[in-house]
Design a protein around this motif. Structure first.
Motif, short mmCIF file in Angstrom:
data_model
loop_
_atom_site.label_atom_id
_atom_site.label_comp_id
_atom_site.label_asym_id
_atom_site.label_seq_id
_atom_site.Cartn_x
_atom_site.Cartn_y
_atom_site.Cartn_z
N SER A 30 0.84 -1.21 0.00
CA SER A 30 0.00 0.00 0.00
C SER A 30 0.87 1.25 0.00
O SER A 30 0.59 2.23 -0.70
N GLN A 31 1.99 1.23 0.74
CA GLN A 31 2.91 2.39 0.71
C GLN A 31 3.46 2.58 -0.70
O GLN A 31 3.62 3.71 -1.17
N HIS A 32 3.74 1.47 -1.34
CA HIS A 32 4.29 1.53 -2.70
C HIS A 32 3.23 2.13 -3.65
O HIS A 32 3.53 3.01 -4.46
N ASP B 292 1.56 6.29 -16.78
CA ASP B 292 2.12 5.00 -16.36
C ASP B 292 2.13 4.90 -14.83
O ASP B 292 1.83 3.86 -14.25
N GLU B 293 2.50 6.01 -14.17
CA GLU B 293 2.57 5.98 -12.69
C GLU B 293 1.19 5.69 -12.11
O GLU B 293 1.05 4.96 -11.13
N ALA B 294 0.15 6.29 -12.72
CA ALA B 294 -1.21 6.01 -12.25
C ALA B 294 -1.51 4.52 -12.41
O ALA B 294 -2.08 3.88 -11.52
N SER C 299 6.63 7.34 -0.45
CA SER C 299 8.07 7.54 -0.52
C SER C 299 8.48 8.98 -0.21
O SER C 299 7.90 9.94 -0.74
N SER C 300 9.52 9.08 0.61
CA SER C 300 10.09 10.38 1.00
C SER C 300 10.40 11.27 -0.21
O SER C 300 10.26 12.48 -0.16
N ILE C 301 10.81 10.65 -1.30
CA ILE C 301 11.33 11.40 -2.44
C ILE C 301 10.31 12.39 -3.01
O ILE C 301 10.68 13.43 -3.54
N ASP D 186 19.24 0.41 11.24
CA ASP D 186 18.11 1.21 11.72
C ASP D 186 16.84 0.86 10.94
O ASP D 186 15.93 1.67 10.82
N SER D 187 16.83 -0.34 10.34
CA SER D 187 15.71 -0.77 9.50
C SER D 187 14.97 -1.92 10.19
O SER D 187 15.36 -3.08 10.07
N PRO D 188 13.91 -1.62 10.95
CA PRO D 188 13.28 -2.65 11.76
C PRO D 188 12.63 -3.79 10.95
O PRO D 188 12.50 -4.90 11.46
N ASN D 189 12.25 -3.51 9.69
CA ASN D 189 11.47 -4.52 8.95
C ASN D 189 12.30 -5.44 8.05
O ASN D 189 11.82 -6.50 7.64
N SER D 190 13.53 -5.01 7.73
CA SER D 190 14.28 -5.71 6.68
C SER D 190 14.50 -7.20 6.97
O SER D 190 14.29 -8.04 6.10
N ILE E 150 10.38 -11.49 0.74
CA ILE E 150 9.69 -10.32 0.17
C ILE E 150 10.79 -9.40 -0.35
O ILE E 150 10.91 -9.17 -1.55
N LYS E 151 11.61 -8.91 0.56
CA LYS E 151 12.80 -8.16 0.14
C LYS E 151 13.92 -9.19 -0.10
O LYS E 151 14.03 -10.16 0.64
N ARG E 152 14.73 -8.95 -1.14
CA ARG E 152 15.83 -9.88 -1.42
C ARG E 152 17.16 -9.33 -0.98
O ARG E 152 18.12 -10.07 -0.82
N SER F 255 19.22 -5.99 1.34
CA SER F 255 19.01 -4.98 2.38
C SER F 255 19.03 -3.58 1.76
O SER F 255 19.49 -3.38 0.63
N ASN F 256 18.58 -2.60 2.54
CA ASN F 256 18.54 -1.21 2.06
C ASN F 256 19.93 -0.73 1.65
O ASN F 256 20.11 -0.13 0.59
N ASP F 257 20.93 -0.99 2.50
CA ASP F 257 22.30 -0.51 2.21
C ASP F 257 22.89 -1.21 0.99
O ASP F 257 23.60 -0.60 0.20
#
Ligand code: 3HC
Length: 331
Positions: A57-59, A92-94, A126-128, A222-226, A234-236, A238-240
């Motif tokens: 949903s965030q995505h 496309d974004e829509a 997203s912050s961006i 500092d990434s509680p969900n990764s 789900i994620k393959r 890490s953020n870094d």
């Protein structure tokens, strides 16, 4: 792995329910350990469902809020060709938002509820997209850096363990590749133009570089969900890890553009075999997430207006669906 997870089956269940839960958990554990896919009707742990719903949903929200900075430039695009390309990209974004809301709905959350949460300021995106797009060159920088970061983050999500999410990501990533190329091409043209145009391109890259690196999320420690998201496939990465890969991609591409990255600490670490970058301002990131970024208020206000303006379309669609159902029932 399975026997460890079976201990999490709630003790207050009846023997039948308990057996069903145990069988479901065992099936889920097997699918994850085989790196196969969970589908909407499969049993899944509640925490897995919630994590997916949160991320998807965030995505989805990010995709539709992300239409705003670029939509603002459609009327100011410098040529008919650029206007047509930018319109296609925003559309496309829509579409990406729609695929992702549909994937999230398969987890049992209604689209209305997700939209209400976004509009009420309760949901993240997203912050961006809380940074302003102040020049035409920003359309290039957004395409090249922001869509580039999105691709780097999202290609691995095509293999996400939840079927509807992974499948939506395949199509999204194909379109994002086109988006990145058009951004690169805008910057290339500006960079090869007049000195003022080249400066405009460099200024846009300078402003979007650090926010684009922060799109990958907080540092790993500092990434509680990764950790759990990676254990569930789900994620393959890490953020870094993804941030480092992205820096490596940009280092080569920026040379072709004839521009520079605003970071004199970018280097390849021969020991770790990873790209490193200069420090990022994580306080700024936290401020943006807390709603105090340069455009947070404006983005949500615009979203609310668009939602209100679209009320008649939703009502008309609902009425049409009701009439169709009535006809089918009468036939
Ligand atoms: N912006 C806003 N919030 C962010 C964030 C960012 N850039 N990065 C992390 N966060 C939030 C997380 O959502 C989480 O908050 P929550 O627990 O309240 O939900 C918190 O910060 C901690 O971060 P984690 O690293 O623990 O969170 P995740 O494991 O979920 O990782 C993520 C964050 C890497 C963004 C991951 O959710 C992800 O890969 N999401 C899918 C991709 C996505 O949503 N991209 C958004 C951009 S869409 C886009 O770019 C559109 C394109 O057209 C340009």
């Amino acid at each position: 792995m399975a026997s460890q997870n079976l201990q999490s089956v709630p003790p207050e269940l009846s023997p039948d329910e308990r057996e069903r839960e145990q069988a479901g958990q065992a099936y889920f554990d097997r699918i994850i350990s085989e790196d196969s896919r969970i589908e909407p009707r499969d049993w899944m742990p509640e925490a897995y469902r919630k994590t997916l719903l949160r991320q998807i949903s965030q995505h989805a929200h990010s995709e539709i809020i992300g239409m705003q900075p670029e939509a603002n430039w459609i009327t100011r695009a410098p040529s008919l060709k650029r206007k047509a390309i930018l319109m296609a990209k925003v559309q496309d974004e829509a579409g990406h938002g729609l695929y992702l809301y549909s994937a999230a709905e398969t987890l049992g959350q209604s689209r209305d509820k997700m939209m209400d949460d976004l509009i009420a300021g309760k949901a993240r995106y997203s912050s961006i997209f809380n940074y302003p797009a102040i020049s035409w060159a920003d359309m290039g920088a957004i395409g090249w850096l922001v869509d580039g970061a999105a691709i780097c983050n999202q290609v691995p999500l095509c293999r996400a363990s939840y079927g509807p999410y992974g499948r939506a990501m395949v199509r999204i990533c194909k379109e994002e590749s086109f988006h990145q190329r058009q951004g690169f091409e805008i910057l290339l043209e500006l960079s090869n133009g007049t000195e003022a145009q080249k400066q405009m391109a460099q200024d846009a890259v300078n402003r979007w570089y650090a926010p684009a690196l922060m799109m990958f999320g907080p540092p790993d420690d500092d990434s509680p969900n990764s950790k759990q998201s990676m254990a569930w496939n789900i994620k393959r990465f890490s953020n870094d890890e993804l941030r480092s890969r992205f820096v490596g991609m940009m280092v080569e591409q920026v040379k072709v553009l004839g521009l520079t990255l605003p970071d004199d600490q970018v280097r390849f670490n021969e020991e770790t075999k990873k790209w490193e970058h200069g420090p990022l301002d994580w306080n700024e990131f936290k401020d943006v997430l807390a709603g105090r970024g340069p455009c947070n208020a404006q983005r949500l206000e615009r979203r609310r207006e668009a939602h209100d303006d679209g009320a008649w379309v939703r009502e008309a669609a609902a009425e049409y669906a009701r009439k169709q159902a009535e006809k089918e029932y009468a036939a």
